[in-house]
Design a protein around this motif. Structure first.
Motif, PDB file in Angstrom:
ATOM      1  N   ILE A   1       0.856  -1.198   0.000  1.00 20.66           N
ATOM      2  CA  ILE A   1       0.000   0.000   0.000  1.00 20.66           C
ATOM      3  C   ILE A   1       0.891   1.248   0.000  1.00 20.66           C
ATOM      4  CG2 ILE A   1      -1.709   1.310   1.337  1.00 20.66           C
ATOM      5  CD1 ILE A   1      -2.819  -1.360   2.379  1.00 20.66           C
ATOM      6  N   GLN A   2       1.934   1.210   0.835  1.00 19.86           N
ATOM      7  CA  GLN A   2       2.850   2.349   0.959  1.00 19.86           C
ATOM      8  C   GLN A   2       3.524   2.698  -0.375  1.00 19.86           C
ATOM      9  OE1 GLN A   2       5.778   1.636   4.029  1.00 19.86           O
ATOM     10  NE2 GLN A   2       6.795   3.612   3.782  1.00 19.86           N
ATOM     11  N   ALA A   3       4.000   1.690  -1.083  1.00 19.11           N
ATOM     12  CA  ALA A   3       4.739   1.943  -2.327  1.00 19.11           C
ATOM     13  C   ALA A   3       3.865   2.655  -3.363  1.00 19.11           C
ATOM     14  CB  ALA A   3       5.263   0.626  -2.898  1.00 19.11           C
ATOM     15  N   TRP A   4       2.589   2.323  -3.387  1.00 26.58           N
ATOM     16  CA  TRP A   4       1.679   2.901  -4.383  1.00 26.58           C
ATOM     17  C   TRP A   4       1.176   4.283  -3.967  1.00 26.58           C
ATOM     18  CZ3 TRP A   4       0.256   3.301  -9.106  1.00 26.58           C
ATOM     19  CH2 TRP A   4      -1.057   3.598  -9.499  1.00 26.58           C
ATOM     20  N   GLU A   5       1.008   4.508  -2.689  1.00 21.42           N
ATOM     21  CA  GLU A   5       0.353   5.734  -2.237  1.00 21.42           C
ATOM     22  C   GLU A   5       1.293   6.855  -1.821  1.00 21.42           C
ATOM     23  OE1 GLU A   5      -1.894   5.159   1.423  1.00 21.42           O
ATOM     24  OE2 GLU A   5      -0.060   5.015   2.601  1.00 21.42           O
ATOM     25  N   GLN A  10       3.935   8.774  -2.599  1.00 16.59           N
ATOM     26  CA  GLN A  10       4.453   9.974  -3.243  1.00 16.59           C
ATOM     27  C   GLN A  10       3.326  10.841  -3.745  1.00 16.59           C
ATOM     28  OE1 GLN A  10       7.298  11.015  -2.894  1.00 16.59           O
ATOM     29  NE2 GLN A  10       8.968   9.630  -3.476  1.00 16.59           N
ATOM     30  N   PRO A  11       3.314  12.132  -3.514  1.00 14.73           N
ATOM     31  CA  PRO A  11       4.359  12.946  -2.889  1.00 14.73           C
ATOM     32  C   PRO A  11       4.081  13.325  -1.435  1.00 14.73           C
ATOM     33  CG  PRO A  11       2.851  14.359  -4.063  1.00 14.73           C
ATOM     34  CD  PRO A  11       2.297  12.963  -4.150  1.00 14.73           C
ATOM     35  N   LEU A  12       2.975  12.865  -0.845  1.00 17.35           N
ATOM     36  CA  LEU A  12       2.604  13.422   0.450  1.00 17.35           C
ATOM     37  C   LEU A  12       2.893  12.504   1.631  1.00 17.35           C
ATOM     38  CD1 LEU A  12      -0.662  15.385  -0.443  1.00 17.35           C
ATOM     39  CD2 LEU A  12       1.706  16.168  -0.456  1.00 17.35           C
ATOM     40  N   GLY A  13       3.555  11.371   1.373  1.00 17.63           N
ATOM     41  CA  GLY A  13       3.969  10.518   2.486  1.00 17.63           C
ATOM     42  C   GLY A  13       3.027   9.362   2.746  1.00 17.63           C
ATOM     43  N   PRO A  14       3.398   8.486   3.692  1.00 15.04           N
ATOM     44  CA  PRO A  14       2.575   7.317   4.011  1.00 15.04           C
ATOM     45  C   PRO A  14       1.241   7.736   4.614  1.00 15.04           C
ATOM     46  CG  PRO A  14       4.633   7.316   5.298  1.00 15.04           C
ATOM     47  CD  PRO A  14       4.589   8.587   4.533  1.00 15.04           C
ATOM     48  N   PHE A  15       0.184   7.007   4.268  1.00 13.95           N
ATOM     49  CA  PHE A  15      -1.150   7.388   4.755  1.00 13.95           C
ATOM     50  C   PHE A  15      -1.861   6.115   5.222  1.00 13.95           C
ATOM     51  CE2 PHE A  15      -5.583   8.972   3.480  1.00 13.95           C
ATOM     52  CZ  PHE A  15      -5.742   9.720   4.615  1.00 13.95           C
ATOM     53  N   GLN A  16      -2.569   5.421   4.353  1.00 16.25           N
ATOM     54  CA  GLN A  16      -3.280   4.219   4.776  1.00 16.25           C
ATOM     55  C   GLN A  16      -2.329   3.051   5.078  1.00 16.25           C
ATOM     56  OE1 GLN A  16      -6.871   4.088   5.406  1.00 16.25           O
ATOM     57  NE2 GLN A  16      -5.963   6.113   5.581  1.00 16.25           N
ATOM     58  N   ALA A  17      -1.116   3.112   4.531  1.00 16.50           N
ATOM     59  CA  ALA A  17      -0.139   2.052   4.786  1.00 16.50           C
ATOM     60  C   ALA A  17       0.231   1.947   6.251  1.00 16.50           C
ATOM     61  CB  ALA A  17       1.127   2.309   3.970  1.00 16.50           C
ATOM     62  N   LYS A  18      -0.019   3.020   7.009  1.00 14.39           N
ATOM     63  CA  LYS A  18       0.380   3.045   8.412  1.00 14.39           C
ATOM     64  C   LYS A  18      -0.760   3.574   9.282  1.00 14.39           C
ATOM     65  CE  LYS A  18       5.282   3.734   7.370  1.00 14.39           C
ATOM     66  NZ  LYS A  18       6.104   3.155   8.446  1.00 14.39           N
ATOM     67  N   ALA A  19      -1.992   3.384   8.825  1.00 12.23           N
ATOM     68  CA  ALA A  19      -3.131   3.965   9.553  1.00 12.23           C
ATOM     69  C   ALA A  19      -4.013   2.914  10.205  1.00 12.23           C
ATOM     70  CB  ALA A  19      -3.974   4.813   8.595  1.00 12.23           C
ATOM     71  N   PHE A  20      -3.672   1.635  10.071  1.00 10.82           N
ATOM     72  CA  PHE A  20      -4.575   0.597  10.589  1.00 10.82           C
ATOM     73  C   PHE A  20      -4.227   0.192  12.015  1.00 10.82           C
ATOM     74  CE2 PHE A  20      -1.477  -2.771   9.777  1.00 10.82           C
ATOM     75  CZ  PHE A  20      -0.690  -2.180   8.813  1.00 10.82           C
ATOM     76  N   ALA A  21      -2.954   0.300  12.410  1.00 12.20           N
ATOM     77  CA  ALA A  21      -2.583  -0.042  13.794  1.00 12.20           C
ATOM     78  C   ALA A  21      -1.153   0.385  14.074  1.00 12.20           C
ATOM     79  CB  ALA A  21      -2.721  -1.536  14.059  1.00 12.20           C
ATOM     80  N   TYR A  42      -2.641  13.347   3.421  1.00  9.29           N
ATOM     81  CA  TYR A  42      -1.632  13.164   4.469  1.00  9.29           C
ATOM     82  C   TYR A  42      -2.242  13.653   5.770  1.00  9.29           C
ATOM     83  CZ  TYR A  42      -0.953  18.182   4.302  1.00  9.29           C
ATOM     84  OH  TYR A  42      -1.170  19.536   4.365  1.00  9.29           O
ATOM     85  N   ASN A  43      -1.698  13.157   6.853  1.00 12.83           N
ATOM     86  CA  ASN A  43      -2.157  13.606   8.162  1.00 12.83           C
ATOM     87  C   ASN A  43      -1.531  14.958   8.474  1.00 12.83           C
ATOM     88  OD1 ASN A  43      -3.554  11.058   8.939  1.00 12.83           O
ATOM     89  ND2 ASN A  43      -1.486  10.229   8.749  1.00 12.83           N
TER      90      ASN A  43
END
Lengths: 401, 401
Positions: A231-235, A237-248, B155-156
């Motif tokens: 999820i992180q690799a696709w989402e 750029q350019p605004l940073g990790p979002f759903q890749a690190k939002a579940f827990a 982004y957050n």
């Protein structure tokens, strides 16, 4: 400074491998069957009921310990933190302690999230991790961002997703890059991140120095910033990790105070270039803290926290550099802690080089985490005859739904 | 649906250019000299004291209106939102209204932040803005990220920095790229961002559909996501904007409800490719909402919100796609709203093409904002004989310190 030789009348606290000797006294929030969550302190294999201590007059923290989070206690400020720590040390000491303290066995208690997380920020402060991950996402020539050696890079995470150790972690669904546009699927590259979390115990409204920032830090927890790498690799750029690190994001239940870690201060690696004055640190800001992570009970990597390039105090000072207000209960992740060797890496992404080199475990070969896998973080600072431990920070992967 | 012809006994509400007619009824938090902040609703040039209305039995919202934020009212859920709106409409209608309602002139009241912001997320959903800014930061060939037409990128942001209209905005200091490494300086490229903010009024714990997401949205505010472009350019890779957008985000004091905007639904631009099903929208999710921003009283750009590529409901659904829990009081910025023409751009970065083409204003030439500059956002949806307005969202730049 607490003499290192003092022992507690709680006998289990005196075992050399106890995470919770008299010198530690980490705070948490616990409940026993049929009772409401309240504040406690860990000693050996017991929990001191701090709310009950206040109720009978053994302690005074303005009634803050009856709350179901440490925020009200933190709000009382460093003088109260110091006074209560000294009082608890006296009450629990073998010589002259108070054996009437209300204790509960830890084994029968439920440990809750110790703080109400106001906001959660995650940094990126291990040079090894930044280089390794950067190389995997962007190639070795673009691995380390230009500004990396000049500022602690961070991003805002999602406070609502912070959970306490033991909470199951559901594998996330998400948009993944496909052959012909994106597809909707369960993450197949679910990873851990071994981190230390700093807890902000005092607020600020303008820019603060590194020394002021350090004084605002109440304590530390172990922190696993679960990450869905696909999820992180696709989402990202350019605004940073979002759903890749939002579940827990899992944190350990016991907050080890800054005071308890004070004897273990340690400098980090030499700087590659001078820092701007607002990030200058007058004394070593890291700790000699041995960390490890295990997969299904098997230790996969060990690394010392002092590999980090920026301390939590520097990260917090940078966080306020624009004037950003900080609040009690803000949580700052150190960033993944990785040493140079494969068995010192704090994430499977690095350990397996993006899945190219699987690791063998007792439960089979792994590139990333599988359903049912359990990850445990542990850590302690070793003193003479005692250790300042963090307990366990654990989470088990549930299948996607 | 409220009949468009209904008028209020509060005469100023019936002026065709009033932002606050009977059809609007936006909620806010206000105080008059010597009284505590409490909830109110705007009607013409007056504020209905909702706490007083509840106290005397004109309304029932479970006592939520005595609070100094709308969160408790939002927590009561859509059925209560609908019932209170209908009741207020009856009380304020010219025919059959209640002229004993406790009113305060808006001019003598202080308007506070209307909600306690739980977390703040900012999106990036105007195709023009994404392309324009992307071209400036990364060149035209890399301007639009690959995933942009497939997902609402977000982004957050930093909830602690959200302030209400009228709060001065301090120019931030920060790390800027220098000739020979970074330097510490005041931002010289301070910018505004014209956005709409959606306010989450109901919580979620798992993935929600776009329709469910829409039902969670309580209302909307104008939002200015102040940005320090020079801090941003140096810090933002690879983890996104951090201190460049952490010093202040200004929102308007009145929350225009989703119910009030319902008659103005409008579809956005045609999609360039089909969306994955979890982002599919059964009916148009944007609004026909005319927005503008002014510099020192001079209108600089006008743009309609319907230029956006993703609705707030789609953004919220995407926000939950990994399972990320949402909470009452979460604030979602739409992303900068820009049309294709220069006088439709929602940021100076775009209007001046990164400072290359200054704009002339009554107070002189501008590339970015100068100390003392005041930026005001305004907006309304035009109905037959009335308009649903947002009031003003204003901030004035103070010098760095």
């Amino acid at each position: 400074m607490i003499a290192t030789s003092r022992r507690s009348w709680v006998a289990t606290a005196n075992a050399p491998d106890s995470d919770f000797p008299l010198q530690n006294l980490p705070y948490g929030v616990f409940a026993t069957p049929g009772t409401a969550p309240r504040c406690g302190v860990a000693i050996g294999d017991q929990i001191v009921d701090l709310a009950a201590c206040e109720a009978v007059g053994f302690l005074d923290a303005g009634g803050a310990f009856a709350a179901s989070a440490l925020n009200a206690f933190m709000a009382q400020g460093p003088a109260v933190w110091e006074r209560v720590r000294a009082r608890l040390t006296d009450l629990l000491a073998e010589d002259g302690g108070n054996r009437d303290l209300p204790l509960f066995p830890m084994v029968g208690a439920t440990l809750h999230l110790p703080i109400t997380v106001s906001e959660y920020t995650d940094f990126y402060a291990s040079r090894n991790h930044a280089f390794n991950v950067g190389a995997l996402f962007r190639g070795p020539e673009n691995a380390l961002p230009l500004q990396w050696t000049h500022m602690p890079i961070g991003y805002n995470g999602r406070a609502s997703s912070v959970v306490v150790s033991g909470t199951p972690v559901r594998r996330p669904m998400g948009q993944l890059r496909g052959e012909d546009g994106p597809r909707w699927a369960a993450s197949a590259r679910l990873d851990l991140e071994l981190e230390l979390g700093a807890i902000v115990g005092q607020p600020s409204t303008g820019r603060v120095s590194v020394a002021e920032a350090e004084a605002m830090i109440f304590g530390y927890v172990l922190l696993n910033d679960w990450s869905a790498r696909d999820i992180q690799a696709w989402e990202y750029q350019p605004l940073g990790p979002f759903q890749a690190k939002a579940f827990a994001t899992t944190i350990s239940p016991w907050v080890v105070t800054r005071a308890a870690l004070e004897p273990f201060r340690r400098a980090g690696a030499p700087r590659e270039n001078p820092l701007l004055p607002y990030l200058a640190e007058a004394r070593p800001g890291l700790y000699d803290l041995d960390l490890s992570w295990s997969l299904n009970g098997e230790v996969m990597a060990r690394v010392n926290y002092a590999v980090m390039y920026y301390s939590s105090a520097q990260q917090l000072a940078h966080h306020t550099s624009s004037g950003c207000p900080m609040r009690i209960g803000d949580l700052l992740g150190s960033g993944t802690i990785s040493g140079p060797a494969r068995d010192q890496t704090g994430a499977l992404l690095e350990m397996t080089e993006g899945g190219k080199f699987p690791v063998e475990t007792a439960r089979g070969r792994r590139t990333f985490l599988e359903d049912g896998d359990s990850v445990t973080l542990e850590g302690h600072s070793q003193g003479p005859g005692y250790r300042i431990g963090f307990g366990r920070c654990e989470g088990t992967i549930l299948p996607a739904e």
